[in-house]
Design a protein around this motif. Structure first.
Motif, PDB file in Angstrom:
ATOM      1  N   ASP A 215       0.846  -1.183   0.000  1.00 19.31           N
ATOM      2  CA  ASP A 215       0.000   0.000   0.000  1.00 19.31           C
ATOM      3  C   ASP A 215       0.888   1.241   0.000  1.00 19.31           C
ATOM      4  O   ASP A 215       2.097   1.166  -0.214  1.00 19.31           O
ATOM      5  N   ARG A 216       0.312   2.392   0.227  1.00 16.68           N
ATOM      6  CA  ARG A 216       1.077   3.634   0.142  1.00 16.68           C
ATOM      7  C   ARG A 216       2.217   3.667   1.161  1.00 16.68           C
ATOM      8  O   ARG A 216       3.339   4.044   0.843  1.00 16.68           O
ATOM      9  N   GLU A 217       1.920   3.275   2.378  1.00 14.17           N
ATOM     10  CA  GLU A 217       2.968   3.275   3.406  1.00 14.17           C
ATOM     11  C   GLU A 217       4.057   2.265   3.080  1.00 14.17           C
ATOM     12  O   GLU A 217       5.249   2.516   3.285  1.00 14.17           O
ATOM     13  N   GLY A 218       3.657   1.114   2.546  1.00 11.21           N
ATOM     14  CA  GLY A 218       4.644   0.119   2.152  1.00 11.21           C
ATOM     15  C   GLY A 218       5.518   0.616   1.019  1.00 11.21           C
ATOM     16  O   GLY A 218       6.722   0.333   0.970  1.00 11.21           O
ATOM     17  N   LEU A 219       4.911   1.365   0.097  1.00  6.66           N
ATOM     18  CA  LEU A 219       5.683   1.942  -1.006  1.00  6.66           C
ATOM     19  C   LEU A 219       6.732   2.904  -0.470  1.00  6.66           C
ATOM     20  O   LEU A 219       7.884   2.899  -0.924  1.00  6.66           O
ATOM     21  N   VAL A 220       6.346   3.722   0.499  1.00  4.42           N
ATOM     22  CA  VAL A 220       7.308   4.654   1.119  1.00  4.42           C
ATOM     23  C   VAL A 220       8.454   3.877   1.747  1.00  4.42           C
ATOM     24  O   VAL A 220       9.633   4.248   1.613  1.00  4.42           O
ATOM     25  N   ASP A 221       8.137   2.775   2.419  1.00  5.80           N
ATOM     26  CA  ASP A 221       9.190   1.962   3.053  1.00  5.80           C
ATOM     27  C   ASP A 221      10.148   1.386   2.015  1.00  5.80           C
ATOM     28  O   ASP A 221      11.370   1.429   2.193  1.00  5.80           O
ATOM     29  N   VAL A 222       9.600   0.842   0.934  1.00 11.21           N
ATOM     30  CA  VAL A 222      10.451   0.223  -0.091  1.00 11.21           C
ATOM     31  C   VAL A 222      11.365   1.274  -0.726  1.00 11.21           C
ATOM     32  O   VAL A 222      12.570   1.048  -0.901  1.00 11.21           O
ATOM     33  N   ILE A 223      10.809   2.415  -1.078  1.00 11.39           N
ATOM     34  CA  ILE A 223      11.622   3.491  -1.655  1.00 11.39           C
ATOM     35  C   ILE A 223      12.729   3.892  -0.681  1.00 11.39           C
ATOM     36  O   ILE A 223      13.898   4.059  -1.068  1.00 11.39           O
ATOM     37  N   SER A 224      12.369   4.024   0.575  1.00 10.28           N
ATOM     38  CA  SER A 224      13.340   4.472   1.578  1.00 10.28           C
ATOM     39  C   SER A 224      14.426   3.431   1.818  1.00 10.28           C
ATOM     40  O   SER A 224      15.586   3.787   2.098  1.00 10.28           O
ATOM     41  N   LEU A 225      14.081   2.151   1.696  1.00  7.74           N
ATOM     42  CA  LEU A 225      15.092   1.102   1.829  1.00  7.74           C
ATOM     43  C   LEU A 225      16.128   1.199   0.712  1.00  7.74           C
ATOM     44  O   LEU A 225      17.330   1.004   0.946  1.00  7.74           O
ATOM     45  N   VAL A 226      15.663   1.496  -0.493  1.00 11.45           N
ATOM     46  CA  VAL A 226      16.602   1.645  -1.609  1.00 11.45           C
ATOM     47  C   VAL A 226      17.525   2.833  -1.363  1.00 11.45           C
ATOM     48  O   VAL A 226      18.746   2.748  -1.556  1.00 11.45           O
ATOM     49  N   TRP A 227      16.944   3.955  -0.913  1.00 13.18           N
ATOM     50  CA  TRP A 227      17.769   5.123  -0.587  1.00 13.18           C
ATOM     51  C   TRP A 227      18.814   4.777   0.474  1.00 13.18           C
ATOM     52  O   TRP A 227      19.991   5.159   0.357  1.00 13.18           O
ATOM     53  N   LEU A 228      18.369   4.075   1.517  1.00  9.61           N
ATOM     54  CA  LEU A 228      19.282   3.731   2.599  1.00  9.61           C
ATOM     55  C   LEU A 228      20.407   2.849   2.099  1.00  9.61           C
ATOM     56  O   LEU A 228      21.582   3.033   2.468  1.00  9.61           O
ATOM     57  N   ARG A 229      20.070   1.895   1.256  1.00  8.37           N
ATOM     58  CA  ARG A 229      21.068   0.956   0.735  1.00  8.37           C
ATOM     59  C   ARG A 229      22.144   1.687  -0.062  1.00  8.37           C
ATOM     60  O   ARG A 229      23.334   1.367   0.032  1.00  8.37           O
ATOM     61  N   VAL A 230      21.722   2.707  -0.854  1.00  2.29           N
ATOM     62  CA  VAL A 230      22.664   3.427  -1.706  1.00  2.29           C
ATOM     63  C   VAL A 230      23.480   4.442  -0.912  1.00  2.29           C
ATOM     64  O   VAL A 230      24.708   4.518  -1.054  1.00  2.29           O
ATOM     65  N   LEU A 231      22.814   5.216  -0.059  1.00  2.89           N
ATOM     66  CA  LEU A 231      23.496   6.305   0.640  1.00  2.89           C
ATOM     67  C   LEU A 231      24.176   5.870   1.924  1.00  2.89           C
ATOM     68  O   LEU A 231      25.155   6.490   2.352  1.00  2.89           O
ATOM     69  N   HIS A 232      23.661   4.820   2.541  1.00  2.07           N
ATOM     70  CA  HIS A 232      24.221   4.352   3.821  1.00  2.07           C
ATOM     71  C   HIS A 232      24.344   2.831   3.780  1.00  2.07           C
ATOM     72  O   HIS A 232      23.657   2.108   4.504  1.00  2.07           O
ATOM     73  N   PRO A 233      25.235   2.296   2.944  1.00  2.00           N
ATOM     74  CA  PRO A 233      25.323   0.842   2.745  1.00  2.00           C
ATOM     75  C   PRO A 233      25.677   0.053   3.998  1.00  2.00           C
ATOM     76  O   PRO A 233      25.384  -1.139   4.075  1.00  2.00           O
TER      77      PRO A 233
END
Length: 262
Positions: A215-233
């Motif tokens: 859902d919308r909140e889950g989408l925010v989580d998935v996007i944020s996980l990708v950001w975290l993985r790239v910027l803070h591996p």
């Protein structure tokens, strides 16, 4: 489909946001509370609200001064006392949407957070909610930027300022040009998702999210996980996310990090 998407496919679906993130509701509420305004000022605000409604429902190319006047329940002659043409009122409305609404909400989302992930998620959540609660106006931003070079340049400046603020934020310690490029790439990913889920609907992508139960909140989580993985591996993935988000986090965590030999 936009309204349905936020309410299906999850055990605890995210309900539509309050009127606080609807620009049109914000304009209407502001006018109701502004008892001190002169009649001429109230008329101008009524025209702006009418234009915002029509821009959201029809798009920039399908509105006219007559349609705005009719929506505001005013004679068309009143329109030209305050605005030159539909381009003038569109620019006025969208300038206020960017400067007095999107800007403050995005700035407020950069509040201090307990972790890098929470900071990233706060920022992404506000952007996604703003897009879902103002889909027609987001579409108009793209339409008008294509038609008006000056407005398009303004949008590019605001976009650059946002990416610069993210790069230099207190949760992202690397402010190099390389880091700036990464932030631009990640921001482009989010903007493309917004276009496909809110502006120009991609039914196939919507169905994938429904099938996955995101859902919308889950989408925010998935996007944020990708950001975290790239910027803070080196950061550990959070545990306070949905089960499906956890599964995607595991895919990201399992991604190889070795450099390819030349």
């Amino acid at each position: 489909m936009i309204e349905l998407y936020g309410n299906i496919g999850a055990k605890n679906p995210v309900q539509p946001q309050t009127d606080d993130l609807s620009f049109i509701k914000y304009l209407e509420r502001r006018l109701q509370e502004a008892a001190h305004l002169r009649k001429s000022q109230r008329t101008r605000e009524r025209l702006k609200i009418a234009a915002a409604r029509l821009l959201a429902s029809r798009g920039f190319h399908e509105i006219s001064s007559g349609a705005v006047s009719a929506e505001a329940e005013l004679a068309e002659g009143s329109f030209y006392l305050y605005f030159k043409d539909k381009e003038d009122i569109t620019r006025t409305v969208l300038d206020e949407f960017i400067d007095n609404f999107l800007g403050p909400h995005l700035a407020a989302s950069a509040r201090p957070s307990a972790s890098a992930f929470e900071a990233i998620r706060n920022s992404n959540r506000v952007w996604i909610d703003l897009a879902f609660d103002n889909p027609g106006l987001f579409r108009c931003l793209l339409q008008f930027a294509d038609d008006d070079a000056e407005f398009g340049a303004k949008m590019q400046r605001r976009n650059f300022e946002w990416h610069m603020r993210v790069t230099r934020s207190n949760w992202h310690t690397n402010s190099s040009q390389e880091a700036m490029l990464l932030v631009y790439l990640l921001g482009g990913m989010v903007d493309d998702l917004v276009r496909k889920l809110v502006v120009y609907l991609d039914k196939q992508l919507q169905q994938v999210l429904v099938d996955l139960g995101i859902d919308r909140e889950g989408l925010v989580d998935v996007i944020s996980l990708v950001w975290l993985r790239v910027l803070h591996p080196s950061e550990t993935f959070p545990s306070n996310i949905s089960e499906k988000s956890q599964e995607i986090a595991e895919l990201l965590a399992a991604a190889p990090r070795k450099r390819q030999k030349r």
